[in-house]
Design a protein around this motif. Structure first.
Motif, PDB file in Angstrom:
ATOM      1  N   GLU A 117      32.775  71.565  15.569  1.00  0.00           N
ATOM      2  CA  GLU A 117      33.973  72.029  16.285  1.00  0.00           C
ATOM      3  C   GLU A 117      34.912  70.750  16.650  1.00  0.00           C
ATOM      4  O   GLU A 117      35.798  70.851  17.128  1.00  0.00           O
ATOM      5  N   ASP A 118      34.241  69.575  16.399  1.00  0.00           N
ATOM      6  CA  ASP A 118      34.817  68.323  16.698  1.00  0.00           C
ATOM      7  C   ASP A 118      35.903  68.042  15.582  1.00  0.00           C
ATOM      8  O   ASP A 118      36.617  67.001  15.587  1.00  0.00           O
ATOM      9  N   ALA A 119      35.772  68.571  14.384  1.00  0.00           N
ATOM     10  CA  ALA A 119      36.496  67.943  13.316  1.00  0.00           C
ATOM     11  C   ALA A 119      37.734  68.624  13.216  1.00  0.00           C
ATOM     12  O   ALA A 119      38.112  69.796  13.964  1.00  0.00           O
ATOM     13  N   GLY A 120      38.905  68.032  12.811  1.00  0.00           N
ATOM     14  CA  GLY A 120      40.177  68.175  12.885  1.00  0.00           C
ATOM     15  C   GLY A 120      41.333  67.235  13.231  1.00  0.00           C
ATOM     16  O   GLY A 120      40.552  65.881  12.996  1.00  0.00           O
ATOM     17  N   SER A 121      42.272  67.425  13.691  1.00  0.00           N
ATOM     18  CA  SER A 121      43.369  66.477  13.898  1.00  0.00           C
ATOM     19  C   SER A 121      43.260  66.015  15.534  1.00  0.00           C
ATOM     20  O   SER A 121      42.958  66.886  16.241  1.00  0.00           O
ATOM     21  N   TYR A 122      43.269  64.832  15.552  1.00  0.00           N
ATOM     22  CA  TYR A 122      43.516  63.956  16.686  1.00  0.00           C
ATOM     23  C   TYR A 122      44.872  63.584  16.909  1.00  0.00           C
ATOM     24  O   TYR A 122      45.130  62.687  16.081  1.00  0.00           O
ATOM     25  N   ILE A 123      45.485  63.935  17.955  1.00  0.00           N
ATOM     26  CA  ILE A 123      46.886  63.386  18.294  1.00  0.00           C
ATOM     27  C   ILE A 123      46.977  62.498  19.354  1.00  0.00           C
ATOM     28  O   ILE A 123      46.330  62.960  20.500  1.00  0.00           O
ATOM     29  N   CYS A 124      47.512  61.573  19.186  1.00  0.00           N
ATOM     30  CA  CYS A 124      47.762  60.462  20.380  1.00  0.00           C
ATOM     31  C   CYS A 124      49.274  60.470  20.882  1.00  0.00           C
ATOM     32  O   CYS A 124      49.979  59.954  19.814  1.00  0.00           O
ATOM     33  N   THR A 125      49.679  60.518  22.023  1.00  0.00           N
ATOM     34  CA  THR A 125      51.202  60.397  22.324  1.00  0.00           C
ATOM     35  C   THR A 125      51.239  59.324  23.191  1.00  0.00           C
ATOM     36  O   THR A 125      50.524  59.222  24.322  1.00  0.00           O
ATOM     37  N   ALA A 126      51.692  58.476  22.749  1.00  0.00           N
ATOM     38  CA  ALA A 126      52.013  57.098  23.669  1.00  0.00           C
ATOM     39  C   ALA A 126      53.382  57.173  24.463  1.00  0.00           C
ATOM     40  O   ALA A 126      54.482  57.293  23.564  1.00  0.00           O
ATOM     41  N   GLN A 127      53.575  56.844  25.625  1.00  0.00           N
ATOM     42  CA  GLN A 127      54.910  56.973  26.419  1.00  0.00           C
ATOM     43  C   GLN A 127      55.067  55.768  26.893  1.00  0.00           C
ATOM     44  O   GLN A 127      54.202  55.118  27.862  1.00  0.00           O
ATOM     45  N   ASN A 128      56.426  55.166  26.927  1.00  0.00           N
ATOM     46  CA  ASN A 128      57.085  54.373  27.855  1.00  0.00           C
ATOM     47  C   ASN A 128      58.308  54.502  28.441  1.00  0.00           C
ATOM     48  O   ASN A 128      58.633  55.763  28.052  1.00  0.00           O
TER      49      ASN A 128
END
Length: 351
Positions: free
Chosen positions: A326-337
């Motif tokens: 269930e850990d397989a799939g897309s990992y999305i990171c959003t960086a905000q400044n």
């Protein structure tokens, strides 16, 4: 001839012009709006030792060791004061909101308490509060100490970033406003001329480079003199920075990108940006809804990219210690400044 009606008795009597009556004054709100000089009403006063109240000027000088009591009129008052008093949660500072005013007391003052003290009323409704710009007060207080001409700082060395699009401040503030302050370069050893145009001295800020350039980089310090031996400030390392402003420049990488059951997987989100601009990270990952355990660590450091151009590298690492299907799939990171946000994604597949 025009026909005239008979006059009533007493109709031709002349009315006196000096008849006394109550003068009509415009309402207070109308007077304030008509008078442009009443745009802002100061609500800040100082309580003196004899119980009198004194309106405050733009600056005030007190001897270090004195206690200070300020009052701000209103029943919903917000205060601003030197930030280190909050950082160290100083017990010498107390603030109380009473029915008609707010009270700020600073006991056993020190040279480090030198700075801006201000207050303003908050206008609140059911949803939010906002600052009332017409009712506020501010003063800059010098807590003079001949033994400490410079306002003490928690460190002995500070970094000042020079960017071509905004002024840079070397914050060597003094506790005695009449002190003579000069700026010096460490190598080559020389005094830096303060011309009042490109480099100015502001007693409330320090030395200000109006238009920083690459030639200003290096290590500098300040010297102050006031009826005694001169004193030297801490050192300031001036770094020239030329990083384009905008949303974070972000990359993402998974290691490994194909994992076996029970493997450990690292997903790293990296941002290169301005040295003095913070970056916030947010993650979305396959096991988030089912509350799969992950470890997220954020850190940053400064790197020199040649010719004294300094960049800040910020990283956020998401760790899955015991990988499952269930850990397989897309990992999305959003960086905000402060300029915006950037989202990047990568996939981790199950072998």
């Amino acid at each position: 001839a025009k026909s005239k009606r008979p006059k009533e008795p007493g109709e031709n009597k002349i009315r006196p012009v000096n008849k006394k009556g109550k003068p009509k004054h415009p309402k207070m709100k109308e007077r304030e709006s008509a008078d442009s000089s009443l745009k802002s009403q100061s609500i800040l006063t100082q309580v003196m030792d004899n119980g009198r109240f004194q309106k405050l000027a733009a600056t005030l000088s007190l001897s270090a060791g004195q206690s200070l009591e300020l009052r701000c009129k209103g029943n919903n008052v917000t205060w601003s004061y030197p930030s280190y008093l909050d950082t160290f949660k100083d017990s010498r500072l107390s603030i109380k909101q009473l029915d008609k005013y707010s009270q700020l007391i600073l006991a056993n003052s020190t040279a480090a308490d030198t700075g801006e003290y201000s207050c303003w009323l908050q206008l609140c409704n059911a949803k939010r509060c906002r600052k009332d710009d017409t009712k506020m007060g501010s003063t800059y207080i010098f807590f003079t100490d001949k033994e400490e001409l410079f306002v003490p700082t928690p460190s002995y060395f500070e970094i000042v970033y020079l960017t071509p699009d905004k002024p840079a401040v070397i914050p060597c503030r003094v506790t005695v406003p009449s002190a003579k302050v000069t700026l010096h370069r460490e190598f080559p050893a020389e005094e830096i001329e303060t011309d009042g145009t490109d480099i100015i001295y502001d007693v409330k800020k320090g030395f200000v480079y109006q238009h920083p350039t690459f030639d200003h980089k290096g290590i500098v310090y300040c010297k102050a003199e006031s009826q005694g031996a001169p004193q030297i400030s801490i050192k300031y390392h001036l770094l020239y920075v030329e990083v384009p402003k905008g949303p974070p420049s972000t990359t993402i990488e998974a290691s490994p990108s194909r994992a076996e059951v029970s493997d450990s997987v690292h997903v790293t989100c990296t941002v290169l940006g301005e040295p003095d601009v913070d970056v916030d990270f947010r993650w979305q990952y396959p096991g988030q809804e089912s509350e799969r355990p992950v470890i997220i660590q954020n850190f940053w450091r400064l790197i020199n990219r040649g010719t004294s151009h300094t960049t800040r590298i910020s990283k956020s690492v998401l760790l899955v210690e015991d990988f499952e299907a269930e850990d397989a799939g897309s990992y999305i990171c959003t960086a905000q400044n402060l300029h915006g946000g950037t989202a990047v994604a990568t996939k981790v597949e199950l072998n």
